[in-house]
Design a protein around this motif. Sequence first.
Motif, PDB file in Angstrom:
ATOM      1  N   LYS A 131       0.887  -1.152   0.067  1.00 25.76           N
ATOM      2  CA  LYS A 131      -0.047   0.062  -0.008  1.00 25.76           C
ATOM      3  C   LYS A 131       0.896   1.242  -0.023  1.00 25.76           C
ATOM      4  CE  LYS A 131      -3.789  -2.103   2.472  1.00 25.76           C
ATOM      5  NZ  LYS A 131      -4.544  -2.007   3.738  1.00 25.76           N
ATOM      6  N   ARG A 132       2.063   1.125  -0.442  1.00 22.81           N
ATOM      7  CA  ARG A 132       3.065   2.245  -0.218  1.00 22.81           C
ATOM      8  C   ARG A 132       2.612   3.346  -1.045  1.00 22.81           C
ATOM      9  NH1 ARG A 132       8.481   3.107   1.042  1.00 22.81           N
ATOM     10  NH2 ARG A 132       8.947   1.170   1.343  1.00 22.81           N
ATOM     11  N   LYS A 133       2.846   4.762  -0.604  1.00 21.45           N
ATOM     12  CA  LYS A 133       2.152   5.831  -1.297  1.00 21.45           C
ATOM     13  C   LYS A 133       3.503   6.676  -1.612  1.00 21.45           C
ATOM     14  CE  LYS A 133      -1.948   4.880  -2.007  1.00 21.45           C
ATOM     15  NZ  LYS A 133      -2.830   4.970  -0.965  1.00 21.45           N
ATOM     16  N   VAL A 134       4.330   6.364  -0.493  1.00 24.62           N
ATOM     17  CA  VAL A 134       5.707   7.383  -0.343  1.00 24.62           C
ATOM     18  C   VAL A 134       6.834   6.509  -0.627  1.00 24.62           C
ATOM     19  CG1 VAL A 134       7.052   8.891   0.939  1.00 24.62           C
ATOM     20  CG2 VAL A 134       4.461   8.845   1.487  1.00 24.62           C
ATOM     21  N   THR A 135       7.368   6.895  -1.725  1.00 31.76           N
ATOM     22  CA  THR A 135       8.704   5.930  -2.064  1.00 31.76           C
ATOM     23  C   THR A 135       9.660   6.298  -1.317  1.00 31.76           C
ATOM     24  OG1 THR A 135       9.462   7.748  -3.678  1.00 31.76           O
ATOM     25  CG2 THR A 135       8.002   6.124  -4.521  1.00 31.76           C
ATOM     26  N   LEU A 136      10.587   5.457  -1.327  1.00 34.12           N
ATOM     27  CA  LEU A 136      11.867   5.316  -0.524  1.00 34.12           C
ATOM     28  C   LEU A 136      12.605   6.607  -1.058  1.00 34.12           C
ATOM     29  CD1 LEU A 136      13.344   3.556   1.589  1.00 34.12           C
ATOM     30  CD2 LEU A 136      14.315   2.426  -0.231  1.00 34.12           C
ATOM     31  N   ASN A 137      12.726   6.801  -2.349  1.00 28.13           N
ATOM     32  CA  ASN A 137      13.484   7.779  -2.688  1.00 28.13           C
ATOM     33  C   ASN A 137      13.042   9.131  -2.168  1.00 28.13           C
ATOM     34  OD1 ASN A 137      15.351   6.534  -4.203  1.00 28.13           O
ATOM     35  ND2 ASN A 137      14.369   6.580  -6.142  1.00 28.13           N
ATOM     36  N   GLU A 138      11.725   9.364  -2.220  1.00 30.23           N
ATOM     37  CA  GLU A 138      11.326  10.638  -1.770  1.00 30.23           C
ATOM     38  C   GLU A 138      11.550  11.075  -0.357  1.00 30.23           C
ATOM     39  OE1 GLU A 138       6.739  12.080  -2.740  1.00 30.23           O
ATOM     40  OE2 GLU A 138       6.994   9.816  -3.041  1.00 30.23           O
ATOM     41  N   ALA A 139      11.477   9.870   0.472  1.00 37.93           N
ATOM     42  CA  ALA A 139      11.754  10.070   1.710  1.00 37.93           C
ATOM     43  C   ALA A 139      13.200  10.262   2.023  1.00 37.93           C
ATOM     44  CB  ALA A 139      11.073   8.917   2.475  1.00 37.93           C
ATOM     45  N   GLN A 140      13.955   9.498   1.511  1.00 37.19           N
ATOM     46  CA  GLN A 140      15.397   9.867   1.656  1.00 37.19           C
ATOM     47  C   GLN A 140      15.801  11.131   1.061  1.00 37.19           C
ATOM     48  OE1 GLN A 140      16.754   5.979  -0.427  1.00 37.19           O
ATOM     49  NE2 GLN A 140      17.182   5.139   1.559  1.00 37.19           N
ATOM     50  N   GLY A 141      15.251  11.459  -0.082  1.00 45.04           N
ATOM     51  CA  GLY A 141      15.450  12.685  -0.487  1.00 45.04           C
ATOM     52  C   GLY A 141      15.472  13.923   0.640  1.00 45.04           C
ATOM     53  N   ARG A 142      14.367  13.701   1.253  1.00 48.07           N
ATOM     54  CA  ARG A 142      13.625  14.731   2.229  1.00 48.07           C
ATOM     55  C   ARG A 142      14.716  14.508   3.432  1.00 48.07           C
ATOM     56  NH1 ARG A 142       7.659  15.875   3.727  1.00 48.07           N
ATOM     57  NH2 ARG A 142       7.704  16.974   1.498  1.00 48.07           N
ATOM     58  N   ALA A 143      15.128  13.433   3.905  1.00 47.05           N
ATOM     59  CA  ALA A 143      15.845  13.171   5.035  1.00 47.05           C
ATOM     60  C   ALA A 143      17.216  14.054   4.468  1.00 47.05           C
ATOM     61  CB  ALA A 143      16.025  12.045   5.478  1.00 47.05           C
ATOM     62  N   GLN A 144      17.740  13.664   3.294  1.00 48.40           N
ATOM     63  CA  GLN A 144      19.020  14.290   3.026  1.00 48.40           C
ATOM     64  C   GLN A 144      19.056  15.744   2.950  1.00 48.40           C
ATOM     65  OE1 GLN A 144      20.178  12.456  -0.709  1.00 48.40           O
ATOM     66  NE2 GLN A 144      21.958  11.729   0.125  1.00 48.40           N
ATOM     67  N   SER A 145      18.000  16.114   2.630  1.00 53.77           N
ATOM     68  CA  SER A 145      17.875  17.717   2.460  1.00 53.77           C
ATOM     69  C   SER A 145      18.021  18.458   3.597  1.00 53.77           C
ATOM     70  CB  SER A 145      16.573  18.249   1.670  1.00 53.77           C
ATOM     71  OG  SER A 145      15.607  17.947   2.256  1.00 53.77           O
ATOM     72  N   TRP A 146      17.199  17.687   4.867  1.00 52.54           N
ATOM     73  CA  TRP A 146      17.560  18.105   6.096  1.00 52.54           C
ATOM     74  C   TRP A 146      18.527  17.779   6.836  1.00 52.54           C
ATOM     75  CZ3 TRP A 146      11.884  15.792   7.708  1.00 52.54           C
ATOM     76  CH2 TRP A 146      11.011  16.728   7.317  1.00 52.54           C
ATOM     77  N   GLY A 147      19.236  16.844   6.144  1.00 48.04           N
ATOM     78  CA  GLY A 147      20.786  16.390   6.941  1.00 48.04           C
ATOM     79  C   GLY A 147      20.481  15.466   8.205  1.00 48.04           C
ATOM     80  N   VAL A 148      19.292  14.757   7.999  1.00 48.91           N
ATOM     81  CA  VAL A 148      19.010  13.680   8.966  1.00 48.91           C
ATOM     82  C   VAL A 148      18.991  12.199   8.550  1.00 48.91           C
ATOM     83  CG1 VAL A 148      17.796  15.401  10.369  1.00 48.91           C
ATOM     84  CG2 VAL A 148      16.365  13.946   8.752  1.00 48.91           C
ATOM     85  N   PRO A 149      19.094  11.202   9.210  1.00 50.39           N
ATOM     86  CA  PRO A 149      18.842   9.912   8.889  1.00 50.39           C
ATOM     87  C   PRO A 149      17.304   9.439   8.545  1.00 50.39           C
ATOM     88  CG  PRO A 149      19.977   9.910  10.969  1.00 50.39           C
ATOM     89  CD  PRO A 149      19.494  11.200  10.770  1.00 50.39           C
TER      90      PRO A 149
END
Lengths: 201, 670
Positions: A131-149
């Motif tokens: 049922k995934r709606k949020v892709t791994l890439n999207e999430a990782q992208g956001r985390a990266q931009s924030w500088g968090v894991p």
Amino acid sequence: MSKKPTPQPALHKVIMVGSGGVGKSALTLQFMYDEFVEDYEPTKADSYRKKVILDGEEVQIDILDTAGQEDYAAIRDNYFRSGEGFLCVFSITEEESFQATQEFREQILRVKNDENIPFLLVGNKGDLDEKRKVTLNEAQGRAQSWGVPYVETSAKTRDNVDKVFFDLMREIRSRKMEDNKMSNGKNKDKSKRKKLKCTIL
Amino acid sequence: MSIDQLKKFGSPDFNPDKYVKEVSQVCVGGPELLRHKTKIQVFAEETSQALKKNVYKNYMQFIETAREISHLEGEMYQLSHLLSEQRALLTSMASVPPPLEVAESSGKEEKRTDTLKTVMEKVEACPVLTEVEGRDLLHEGDLVELDVLENTAIHRCHAYLFTDMVMIATWISDRRGPAKFKYEKTYELGSLAVVNVRDLGSVKHAFKLLVFPDSRLFQCANHQAREDWLMKFEEAKKAKVADVAKKKVQKQISEVEKQPPARTDSVDSGSNPFMWDEDQTSLDSKLHQEGPDWLVESSDDLEVLIAQRHFEDAYSLIQRANSYFQDHPIPDIKSKVDVRTQTLIDVLLGELSVDGDKSLQGGLRATRRSVRLLNQLDKSALACELYLKVCSNVLKAQTKRVKREGTTLAYVKRISEVFFSSLAGITGEFQYRAFPSQPSCSSAFVVWASMEVSHFMSHFVKQVFVPQTSLNTLAESVQIVRKAAQQMREIGLDLEYHLEGHLITPVTKALAETREKLLDAVRLRCAEDIWRPAKAPRSSLASLTPSTEEGANDLTLNSLAFIKLYGALLDDCLTIAWPDLEHAMAKVLYDVFDAQLKHIAASRDNNKFQAQKPLIMKNSRYLLVDFLGSCRNKYKSKMLHDCKAFERLQRTHALLLKDTTGVATVIGYV
């Protein structure tokens, strides 16, 4: 109430944030009691405390499980102010909850006034991959931009549950050590940190 | 007579002439004709008998039905009364008078400030709590504050939750004076973060308050106390959110409202000739807003009119104002007029209400004015209620005036007359003057009347039915009250039914008592009976038993005494009698007569009285045939049917007549 004169183990204050229904309480309860609670009941604000061994050292973790929906921004600020580290949770099956993390992040940064506050982006409900709606890439992208894991968890299967809490505690611990060094080196940089427990001295 | 013939007579196209012709053709000679004639005569008699029976049966049915109907009628009245009462209640609930609301809210306000003041007394160095408008105490309780890090108890404290904040006060251990706690701190509810501490090692029932930079941990006495606190916090926060939202809306509205006057001002000051029209309309609307002068002053005028007791004028002014409001609603003035209307109603109701010390000099006539106005003001139900209370008082006052002196009979007679004639007067006043053509009020009246009758009857029963009162007095008293009640029936209110309902129990009891008494009397006299003919003058006997014939010769003293006693009993019974009572009556009548006849039977079989046997037979025959027959007739003429008791007596004691010569014929009658 402990009557021991010996100092209490270090206390790390973790706050669970995120939209309603993403599984903040489920993660907390799984971590605290190894239980998965299926029934959903909106949390108001619950706190838990537990002694754990972090890298061979006994510490205490204080978890504040907040309400996904709090009417008063002022009240939410007060919750956030009491935290030393944040688990920002969203559900990978719900796009909106992912969008909301942006707001939470901003609010926390504003309240704590600290870009480097210990923070983890947590994508919960990893067991519902179909049922995934949020892709791994999207999430990782956001985390990266924030500088968090970024970590994906499942409160149901206990996947990565301990990991997110322990990772966060490690960050908090290292952060505190850094602060101590700074204040010891007669650096008067006040980043609105609360009184610290001196475990090293 | 054959059914065949019956049909013939009964058929609609029966022609007597033709029938006679037919008969005369068939019959040969006089004797046969005569026989036919007797046949027809017998037939006619039988038919008339059957007819009588039918009529009687129908008559009984009719009476039964009538009684059922009056029962039902009473119930319907009661129902209708209940309904109208409920309606009045509902309308009064729907239109809560405005002044009441103000009073209520001011009462609330008072209570609120009182609680705040007590809190301020209890807490030393407490800030002034009452200066914030609308603040109220929602919850309070004792708590123990714990150290956030060590979880150890710091001190006992008391927390107050107000609508806008939380106040923490610490316990004063060595307290003097009224203060129990010492003020410590307040927190605004708007920024107070409450945390339910679910798990904190050994610490149970705790919650945290987070207000940067404070973080405070409190422990409650038990689980329930903590749940209460958390719930109250939640409610208070929600109420606050709602309150803030409401205030916002109100602010917006008031801003919007402020605008129009500003614009009119600008129009007034502007000299643009094209604006004239608009100006005019604004003037018009001003008139609409404020109404003509008389209307503006109506509220004050009304106050004056009411104070000067010009109620009629006040009413017409209200009418005028209300009709004006129909076309031009001006809520401002309307609410004022409504308040005055309520005042008027209250004053009028006050006029009607019964005060202990108010004189009833004017009687019901004095109430006419108030009642009429209240009817016009659409408050008939209320007026009716009070009016009936006045009526009750009038009745009470009038019956109280009747002194209890002289014989019971005289007293009963007077009081019954007074009561029922007053009741009749009130009924007339009510139906034709006070509340004409108002069915709901009539039903209230009927219910009231039956209640009053109940009161009266219970008084009556208490006065009349005292032990050892003779049946004769009772019978006469009952007759008096009945007769008095009849005049009510004449004006359309049948109360007899109620009377009978109240009388049946005491009367039945009295009958039973009388039975015991008479049985004793009869037995006593019989035990002393020596069977000797009396030499009493015939005349006294004749008056007692109308059908005294030659059989009355040679009656013994005992028999004569019995006839006297029994005749009186029967007379009294018949005076009281009504259908419901017949069973009880029959028992008395049977038992007393039976005792006498049993004595006769015993004497007949007793060898001691061998010589007097013909005398005994004569007496028994007289009692059982002549006297009993006359009793039967009397009973029948009053109650319109036979008495079962008498029939049974004749049947059971038929043996007594066996030895005499006339047995066969007597049994024939029976």
